[in-house]
Write a protein that holds these residues in place. Structure first.
Motif, PDB file in Angstrom:
ATOM      1  N   ALA A 176      80.013  51.649 -21.196  1.00  0.00           N
ATOM      2  CA  ALA A 176      78.633  52.009 -21.564  1.00  0.00           C
ATOM      3  C   ALA A 176      77.876  50.783 -22.047  1.00  0.00           C
ATOM      4  CB  ALA A 176      78.638  53.085 -22.641  1.00  0.00           C
ATOM      5  N   HIS A 191      75.191  56.855 -25.078  1.00  0.00           N
ATOM      6  CA  HIS A 191      76.563  57.035 -24.589  1.00  0.00           C
ATOM      7  C   HIS A 191      77.327  58.041 -25.450  1.00  0.00           C
ATOM      8  CE1 HIS A 191      80.626  56.337 -23.222  1.00  0.00           C
ATOM      9  NE2 HIS A 191      80.960  56.047 -24.470  1.00  0.00           N
ATOM     10  N   SER A 219      74.398  58.930 -15.184  1.00  0.00           N
ATOM     11  CA  SER A 219      75.606  58.486 -14.488  1.00  0.00           C
ATOM     12  C   SER A 219      76.865  59.232 -14.935  1.00  0.00           C
ATOM     13  CB  SER A 219      75.810  56.978 -14.686  1.00  0.00           C
ATOM     14  OG  SER A 219      76.067  56.697 -16.047  1.00  0.00           O
ATOM     15  N   GLN A 220      76.818  59.909 -16.089  1.00  0.00           N
ATOM     16  CA  GLN A 220      78.006  60.599 -16.613  1.00  0.00           C
ATOM     17  C   GLN A 220      77.950  62.117 -16.502  1.00  0.00           C
ATOM     18  OE1 GLN A 220      79.795  59.041 -20.335  1.00  0.00           O
ATOM     19  NE2 GLN A 220      77.937  57.820 -20.464  1.00  0.00           N
ATOM     20  N   THR A 243      76.077  61.521 -24.834  1.00  0.00           N
ATOM     21  CA  THR A 243      76.497  61.986 -23.507  1.00  0.00           C
ATOM     22  C   THR A 243      77.974  62.342 -23.501  1.00  0.00           C
ATOM     23  OG1 THR A 243      74.835  60.558 -22.499  1.00  0.00           O
ATOM     24  CG2 THR A 243      76.541  61.415 -21.053  1.00  0.00           C
ATOM     25  N   THR A 244      78.796  61.493 -24.107  1.00  0.00           N
ATOM     26  CA  THR A 244      80.238  61.751 -24.165  1.00  0.00           C
ATOM     27  C   THR A 244      80.516  63.083 -24.855  1.00  0.00           C
ATOM     28  OG1 THR A 244      80.763  59.397 -24.164  1.00  0.00           O
ATOM     29  CG2 THR A 244      82.444  60.868 -25.025  1.00  0.00           C
ATOM     30  N   GLU A 304      85.696  53.562 -22.084  1.00  0.00           N
ATOM     31  CA  GLU A 304      84.420  54.251 -21.883  1.00  0.00           C
ATOM     32  C   GLU A 304      83.295  53.583 -22.671  1.00  0.00           C
ATOM     33  OE1 GLU A 304      85.297  58.236 -23.091  1.00  0.00           O
ATOM     34  OE2 GLU A 304      86.215  58.770 -21.164  1.00  0.00           O
TER      35      GLU A 304
END
Length: 195
Positions: A56, A115, A85-86, A118-119, A52
């Protein structure tokens, strides 16, 4: 056959820039692998997190790796490439801010920060609960040495969401701290009942 120095210097400059970027990317990938492997005891979890994070990194890098060696992108394009996108259809993403140019050397650290945020949102925050919302807004503020970019990341969860308190900082938090130091920035976290 005579080739002007100016014509030769452009390919040389592009080759040097490409070499510099590739070296930086390898260093970041090595750091991601080493740090994630130290943090995770489960090989499958570590492999997923590494995949992941490298993905990213790839998305952020692709914004500045055109055939002309594009030297910049926009903050809006970076947010769309990394965050939008996530985030699932169950979570509303709202963005707002003035046009901001992000130079190539800042794309990777800023992309890694987005990233990680977002994760965390997708796994534990607004992206993990139905009716959640992520607001990413930014402003430009004057300061003595020029201008300062302030990005506000806000997560709002449904009132009945079962939110636990934040746990100890992990590798993602350390990655954000390292990335912020590359940008000459800092972060402030505020936890509320909504997230």
């Amino acid at each position: 056959l005579a080739i002007s120095t100016a014509l030769r210097s452009r390919p040389d400059l592009l080759a040097r820039e490409l070499n510099h970027r590739v070296k930086n990317l390898f260093a970041i990938v090595q750091s991601i692998i080493s740090s994630t492997a130290r943090q995770e005891t489960d090989a499958r979890v570590a492999a997923t997190k590494i995949r992941e994070r490298v993905y990213a990194l790839s998305r952020a890098h692709s914004l500045t790796s055109s055939i002309d060696m594009q030297q910049q992108t926009t903050l809006e394009a970076l947010v769309n490439a990394i965050v939008a996108s996530q985030v699932s259809e169950h979570c509303d993403l709202q963005t707002d801010g003035p046009p901001v140019t992000v130079m190539a050397q800042h794309v990777t650290p800023l992309g890694m920060i987005l990233h990680e945020l977002t994760t965390n949102a997708v796994k534990y925050g607004a992206g993990a609960c139905d009716g959640g919302r992520i607001e990413v807004t930014w402003t430009i503020q004057p300061e003595e040495a020029g201008k300062e970019l302030k990005i506000n990341w806000k997560e709002i969860c449904a009132p009945d969401a079962n939110l636990g308190s934040p746990g100890p900082d992990g590798f993602g938090s350390r990655m954000m701290t390292i990335s912020l130091s590359q940008l000459g920035g800092f972060s402030e976290k505020i936890w509320t009942e909504q997230g």
